[in-house]
Design a protein around this motif. Structure first.
Motif, PDB file in Angstrom:
ATOM      1  N   ASN A  17       0.829  -1.202   0.000  1.00 19.34           N
ATOM      2  CA  ASN A  17       0.000   0.000   0.000  1.00 19.34           C
ATOM      3  C   ASN A  17       0.865   1.255   0.000  1.00 19.34           C
TER       4      ASN A  17
ATOM      5  N   ARG B 191      -4.054   4.553  -2.741  1.00 19.21           N
ATOM      6  CA  ARG B 191      -3.879   3.976  -1.407  1.00 19.21           C
ATOM      7  C   ARG B 191      -5.225   3.763  -0.740  1.00 19.21           C
ATOM      8  N   ARG B 192      -5.307   2.681   0.034  1.00 18.11           N
ATOM      9  CA  ARG B 192      -6.553   2.285   0.667  1.00 18.11           C
ATOM     10  C   ARG B 192      -6.434   2.376   2.174  1.00 18.11           C
TER      11      ARG B 192
ATOM     12  N   GLN C  21     -11.496  -4.493  -0.886  1.00 15.90           N
ATOM     13  CA  GLN C  21     -10.186  -3.908  -1.153  1.00 15.90           C
ATOM     14  C   GLN C  21      -9.939  -3.659  -2.641  1.00 15.90           C
TER      15      GLN C  21
ATOM     16  N   VAL D 128     -10.345  -2.237  -6.471  1.00 20.91           N
ATOM     17  CA  VAL D 128     -10.609  -0.917  -7.040  1.00 20.91           C
ATOM     18  C   VAL D 128     -11.101  -1.089  -8.469  1.00 20.91           C
TER      19      VAL D 128
END
Length: 108
Positions: free
Chosen positions: A37, A45-46, A79, A81
């Protein structure tokens, strides 16, 4: 009938591990998640994945593995995208690779 040993889904990566191995895997998986990440561009970024809390315990005092695994699977899938062009979902590091070749469909 072959009976397989019970497995638990990792809430970070979505893979299945044995009931004894999951406690070893999760800290390592989270450490790997942090490393990956931090290498991503800021826009990809998560937030840190949170371990789902499933409070369904059977009459015998055991956790409901089906509910626990379903919650962990949903957590791992959150999670992903979506691609801004085609809408498919990817892990952020794989999205960068996908976007190099993903082109909008030409109008006919």
């Amino acid at each position: 009938m072959i009976r397989h040993p019970p497995t638990i889904v990792c809430y970070i990566c979505g893979r299945e591990y044995g009931t004894k191995s999951i406690s070893i895997h999760e800290p390592q998986c989270l450490k790997k998640w942090y490393n990956e990440n931090n290498l991503l561009p800021k826009e990809l970024r998560r937030p840190e994945p949170k371990k789902p809390e499933v409070r369904t315990i059977s009459a015998k005092g055991f956790y409901d593995l089906v509910a626990l695994n379903e919650a962990a699977w949903q957590s791992s899938q959150s999670q992903l995208v979506p691609c801004s062009v085609c809408g498919r979902t990817f892990l952020p590091d794989r999205l960068i690779v996908h976007q190099r070749s993903c082109k909008p469909k030409a109008a006919k």
